[in-house]
Design a protein around this motif. Structure first.
Motif, PDB file in Angstrom:
ATOM      1  N   LYS A   6       0.838  -1.197   0.000  1.00  0.00           N
ATOM      2  CA  LYS A   6       0.000   0.000   0.000  1.00  0.00           C
ATOM      3  C   LYS A   6       0.876   1.251   0.000  1.00  0.00           C
ATOM      4  O   LYS A   6       1.595   1.512   0.972  1.00  0.00           O
ATOM      5  N   GLY A   7       0.834   1.968  -1.114  1.00  0.00           N
ATOM      6  CA  GLY A   7       1.550   3.248  -1.217  1.00  0.00           C
ATOM      7  C   GLY A   7       3.026   3.169  -0.874  1.00  0.00           C
ATOM      8  O   GLY A   7       3.543   4.044  -0.180  1.00  0.00           O
ATOM      9  N   SER A   9       7.010   3.438  -1.078  1.00  0.00           N
ATOM     10  CA  SER A   9       8.045   4.242  -1.733  1.00  0.00           C
ATOM     11  C   SER A   9       9.401   3.762  -1.260  1.00  0.00           C
ATOM     12  O   SER A   9       9.561   3.322  -0.110  1.00  0.00           O
ATOM     13  N   SER A  19       7.606   4.721  -6.161  1.00  0.00           N
ATOM     14  CA  SER A  19       6.973   5.914  -5.616  1.00  0.00           C
ATOM     15  C   SER A  19       5.475   5.673  -5.461  1.00  0.00           C
ATOM     16  O   SER A  19       4.755   5.511  -6.450  1.00  0.00           O
ATOM     17  N   ASN A  20       5.031   5.571  -4.222  1.00  0.00           N
ATOM     18  CA  ASN A  20       3.616   5.410  -3.908  1.00  0.00           C
ATOM     19  C   ASN A  20       2.957   4.262  -4.679  1.00  0.00           C
ATOM     20  O   ASN A  20       1.884   4.407  -5.246  1.00  0.00           O
ATOM     21  N   ASP A  22       0.980   0.840  -5.350  1.00  0.00           N
ATOM     22  CA  ASP A  22      -0.017  -0.076  -4.782  1.00  0.00           C
ATOM     23  C   ASP A  22       0.024  -1.366  -5.579  1.00  0.00           C
ATOM     24  O   ASP A  22       0.071  -1.332  -6.809  1.00  0.00           O
ATOM     25  N   SER A  56       8.397   4.707   2.759  1.00  0.00           N
ATOM     26  CA  SER A  56       7.054   4.926   3.310  1.00  0.00           C
ATOM     27  C   SER A  56       6.106   3.887   2.726  1.00  0.00           C
ATOM     28  O   SER A  56       6.453   3.178   1.778  1.00  0.00           O
ATOM     29  N   GLY A  57       4.926   3.821   3.273  1.00  0.00           N
ATOM     30  CA  GLY A  57       3.953   2.819   2.828  1.00  0.00           C
ATOM     31  C   GLY A  57       3.973   1.597   3.724  1.00  0.00           C
ATOM     32  O   GLY A  57       4.621   1.598   4.774  1.00  0.00           O
ATOM     33  N   GLN A 204       7.485   0.581 -12.169  1.00  0.00           N
ATOM     34  CA  GLN A 204       6.024   0.652 -12.105  1.00  0.00           C
ATOM     35  C   GLN A 204       5.442  -0.687 -12.545  1.00  0.00           C
ATOM     36  O   GLN A 204       6.092  -1.428 -13.286  1.00  0.00           O
TER      37      GLN A 204
END
Ligand code: ADP
Length: 220
Positions: A6-7, A9, A19-20, A22, A56-57, A204
């Motif tokens: 989840k999100g 980074s 980056s962010n 999901d 993060s995430g 990605q």
């Protein structure tokens, strides 16, 4: 065992990597992460395994067991895997953190050495093994502590065709035994061994779905 990212980074130094992001990996037996060289496959696998730390995430694991599952990680180059001086110590290494009693541990190690055909060479150095044998030892060492997820980074890249066939048979067996496998591969034919495919491109997710859907998409 399903995995939800989840999100998330992550970056190496000041380079922008994930980056962010999901991503949901459903409860399937064998997932292949594919994509061109440099697309972020190893980074993603190491984040899931907890070898690299998220900036993060969150990564959540949903299984019948509580807490973080036990994850076995096999590096692309088996020489990066081994840190012990003998084959038996390499197998014992992953048990040592499990708090198993010495007598019990010796029995488990002996059984594992036998199962993987290393009984006569238990005192030898892992460096004395061939590429295929090293791969087998890496598997034996990881599986001895019964992980719920096994993550492998291009495990066949150092194997010849005979060792590859044996490796594929082992994977099928492990799948049947119920182990969740996440496997990095950019070999087209290896994707057929998976249930689910994640394709990365430049950090990605380009595709995430069932294997047959992925293959059909490629054939169009
Ligand atoms: P893949 O497994 O798809 O080949 P990686 O996740 O290994 O891709 O690496 C993707 C990119 O991340 C690399 O091209 C490189 O730019 C960068 N990278 C990987 N590892 C490191 C590292 N330890 N330090 C700095 N940059 C790295």
């Amino acid at each position: 065992m399903s995995i939800i990212l989840k999100g998330i980074s992550f970056n190496y130094g000041n380079k922008k990597n994930f980056s962010n992001l999901d991503l949901e990996i459903p409860d399937l037996r064998c997932v292949v992460i594919t994509g061109k060289c440099g697309s972020g496959k190893t980074t993603l696998a190491k984040l899931i395994a907890g070898i690299l730390e998220l900036k993060s995430g969150e990564i959540m694991f949903h299984s019948k067991y509580k807490g973080r599952p036990k994850i076995g990680y096999i590096f692309q180059n088996p020489d990066d895997q081994f840190i012990q001086l003998s084959i038996e110590k390499e197998i014992a290494f992953n048990l040592e953190n499990d708090g198993i009693e010495m007598v019990e541990m010796e029995k488990i190690v002996t059984d594992q050495l036998k199962k993987y055909g290393f009984s006569n060479r238990r005192k030898d150095s892992p460096n004395s093994l061939s590429g295929g044998e090293k791969q087998k030892l890496a598997l034996a060492g990881m599986l001895v502590s019964n992980p719920e997820i096994l993550i492998m980074d291009e495990p066949t890249s150092f194997l010849d065709i005979v060792d590859r066939v044996e490796f594929y048979e082992n994977i099928r067996k492990l799948q049947k035994e119920g182990l969740s496998i996440i496997w990095i591969s950019h070999e087209e034919d290896e994707i057929y061994l998976s249930d689910y495919v994640i394709e990365l491109e430049n950090f990605q997710v380009k595709f995430s779905g069932e294997r047959d859907e992925y293959i059909c998409g490629r054939l169009k």
